[in-house]
Design a protein around this motif. Sequence first.
Motif, PDB file in Angstrom:
ATOM      1  N   ARG A   1      90.306 -18.940  24.013  1.00  0.00           N
ATOM      2  CA  ARG A   1      88.986 -19.358  24.481  1.00  0.00           C
ATOM      3  C   ARG A   1      88.328 -18.282  25.327  1.00  0.00           C
ATOM      4  O   ARG A   1      87.117 -18.060  25.256  1.00  0.00           O
ATOM      5  CB  ARG A   1      89.100 -20.675  25.253  1.00  0.00           C
ATOM      6  N   GLU A   2      89.125 -17.588  26.146  1.00  0.00           N
ATOM      7  CA  GLU A   2      88.573 -16.500  26.945  1.00  0.00           C
ATOM      8  C   GLU A   2      88.146 -15.338  26.060  1.00  0.00           C
ATOM      9  O   GLU A   2      87.069 -14.774  26.239  1.00  0.00           O
ATOM     10  CB  GLU A   2      89.603 -16.036  27.974  1.00  0.00           C
ATOM     11  N   ALA A   3      88.993 -14.969  25.105  1.00  0.00           N
ATOM     12  CA  ALA A   3      88.671 -13.854  24.217  1.00  0.00           C
ATOM     13  C   ALA A   3      87.410 -14.123  23.406  1.00  0.00           C
ATOM     14  O   ALA A   3      86.610 -13.209  23.160  1.00  0.00           O
ATOM     15  CB  ALA A   3      89.846 -13.586  23.276  1.00  0.00           C
ATOM     16  N   ALA A   4      87.234 -15.377  22.998  1.00  0.00           N
ATOM     17  CA  ALA A   4      86.060 -15.748  22.204  1.00  0.00           C
ATOM     18  C   ALA A   4      84.798 -15.913  23.045  1.00  0.00           C
ATOM     19  O   ALA A   4      83.726 -16.185  22.502  1.00  0.00           O
ATOM     20  CB  ALA A   4      86.347 -17.041  21.441  1.00  0.00           C
ATOM     21  N   GLY A   5      84.925 -15.760  24.364  1.00  0.00           N
ATOM     22  CA  GLY A   5      83.765 -15.888  25.244  1.00  0.00           C
ATOM     23  C   GLY A   5      83.348 -17.313  25.508  1.00  0.00           C
ATOM     24  O   GLY A   5      82.222 -17.555  25.967  1.00  0.00           O
ATOM     25  N   LEU A   6      84.260 -18.269  25.260  1.00  0.00           N
ATOM     26  CA  LEU A   6      83.920 -19.681  25.441  1.00  0.00           C
ATOM     27  C   LEU A   6      84.190 -20.178  26.853  1.00  0.00           C
ATOM     28  O   LEU A   6      83.590 -21.166  27.288  1.00  0.00           O
ATOM     29  CB  LEU A   6      84.719 -20.534  24.445  1.00  0.00           C
ATOM     30  N   ARG A   7      85.125 -19.539  27.559  1.00  0.00           N
ATOM     31  CA  ARG A   7      85.491 -19.974  28.901  1.00  0.00           C
ATOM     32  C   ARG A   7      85.794 -18.775  29.781  1.00  0.00           C
ATOM     33  O   ARG A   7      86.158 -17.701  29.288  1.00  0.00           O
ATOM     34  CB  ARG A   7      86.733 -20.877  28.841  1.00  0.00           C
ATOM     35  N   GLN A   8      85.656 -18.972  31.108  1.00  0.00           N
ATOM     36  CA  GLN A   8      86.078 -17.982  32.085  1.00  0.00           C
ATOM     37  C   GLN A   8      87.128 -18.617  32.995  1.00  0.00           C
ATOM     38  O   GLN A   8      87.053 -19.815  33.291  1.00  0.00           O
ATOM     39  CB  GLN A   8      84.903 -17.479  32.915  1.00  0.00           C
ATOM     40  N   TYR A   9      88.086 -17.820  33.432  1.00  0.00           N
ATOM     41  CA  TYR A   9      89.192 -18.329  34.235  1.00  0.00           C
ATOM     42  C   TYR A   9      89.385 -17.466  35.476  1.00  0.00           C
ATOM     43  O   TYR A   9      89.051 -16.288  35.496  1.00  0.00           O
ATOM     44  CB  TYR A   9      90.488 -18.338  33.415  1.00  0.00           C
ATOM     45  N   GLY A  10      89.956 -18.066  36.499  1.00  0.00           N
ATOM     46  CA  GLY A  10      90.324 -17.333  37.686  1.00  0.00           C
ATOM     47  C   GLY A  10      89.146 -16.964  38.559  1.00  0.00           C
ATOM     48  O   GLY A  10      87.987 -17.249  38.252  1.00  0.00           O
ATOM     49  N   GLU A  11      89.476 -16.319  39.678  1.00  0.00           N
ATOM     50  CA  GLU A  11      88.464 -15.873  40.612  1.00  0.00           C
ATOM     51  C   GLU A  11      87.975 -14.481  40.236  1.00  0.00           C
ATOM     52  O   GLU A  11      88.680 -13.705  39.605  1.00  0.00           O
ATOM     53  CB  GLU A  11      89.039 -15.852  42.033  1.00  0.00           C
ATOM     54  N   GLY A  12      86.757 -14.139  40.638  1.00  0.00           N
ATOM     55  CA  GLY A  12      86.210 -12.831  40.331  1.00  0.00           C
ATOM     56  C   GLY A  12      85.672 -12.767  38.919  1.00  0.00           C
ATOM     57  O   GLY A  12      85.547 -13.789  38.223  1.00  0.00           O
ATOM     58  N   ASP A  13      85.369 -11.577  38.468  1.00  0.00           N
ATOM     59  CA  ASP A  13      84.766 -11.390  37.162  1.00  0.00           C
ATOM     60  C   ASP A  13      85.835 -11.092  36.125  1.00  0.00           C
ATOM     61  O   ASP A  13      86.376  -9.996  36.072  1.00  0.00           O
ATOM     62  CB  ASP A  13      83.743 -10.248  37.207  1.00  0.00           C
ATOM     63  N   ARG A  14      86.168 -12.081  35.299  1.00  0.00           N
ATOM     64  CA  ARG A  14      87.110 -11.877  34.198  1.00  0.00           C
ATOM     65  C   ARG A  14      86.396 -11.992  32.858  1.00  0.00           C
ATOM     66  O   ARG A  14      87.017 -12.217  31.828  1.00  0.00           O
ATOM     67  CB  ARG A  14      88.235 -12.923  34.269  1.00  0.00           C
TER      68      ARG A  14
END
Length: 294
Positions: free
Chosen positions: A141-154
């Motif tokens: 999901r992160e790789a596909a740009g659907l979600r962001q995780y964690g603190e800061g800019d990932r």
Amino acid sequence: MQNPSPFPGMNACARQLQARVVEQQQLAEGTFRIRLATAELARVIRPGQFFMIRPAAGTDPLLGRPFALYDTYLDEEGEPAGIDFVYHVIGKMTGLMSDWAGGEVVTLWGPLGNGFPVPQAGHLLCVGGGIGYTPFLAVAREAAGLRQYGEGDRSVAEPARKVTLCYGVRTRSQRADLTDFEAIPACDLRVATDDGTEGHHGLVTDLLREALESPERPDAVYCCGPEPMMHAVADVCAEAGVNCWLSLETPMACGFGACFSCVTKVKVETEEGWDYRRTCIEGPVFPAETLIRG
């Protein structure tokens, strides 16, 4: 979410907290997904990181058990509200967990470990064996740009055009429910079974080789699962000249680097040429080329 006195090398945001079970769902034979309401942990945990969990009451078992993030879930405002994790019943702790129902209070310690690097690949391929597929839903999901995780800019520089999951299991009856992966538009799911009851009849590394030899060759490979499988994946990627990261499933006791029960050998620039690293602190994710077998 600051821990006032973290152990050396441990995530500064790691802490102990309690959470309530929201629901539990069976995904396959002996395999379950648990959802926990814990916004604090959901806001900071990253794909590939893990946490320790144990019952909130009693002392049997005394120590927690490590589980990787499957995914976070969001509230009505779109903010992280809790986490999901997947486990297979193999011992006393997971046997107790299979009886947990909504409202059960449990104790957590995390987030722990380093997690996977932010996927910056046009085509990311993930290899999971048995229960080892579980870290890859959040990764995909992160790789596909659907979600962001964690603190800061990932955030990824550019969403991957394709995310492939090569999943290997002994037989169809033990196959996990991969519906969550199928719902990701960019995800290409490929299954291998040892006995040929579903998908490719053979090893999951056969699917990896096919992908590496195809015109849509992956730019990077993430892997998690049984140790022999990960060794084989590392060898295939080394032969193909593709970067590979392995998430080790080394047994651990404390989860915060004090007991040194989860050490693994890595290559270092010293006279000896190797040293030990703690899977729970410096891992569980390592570049495949840095690991020493045995």
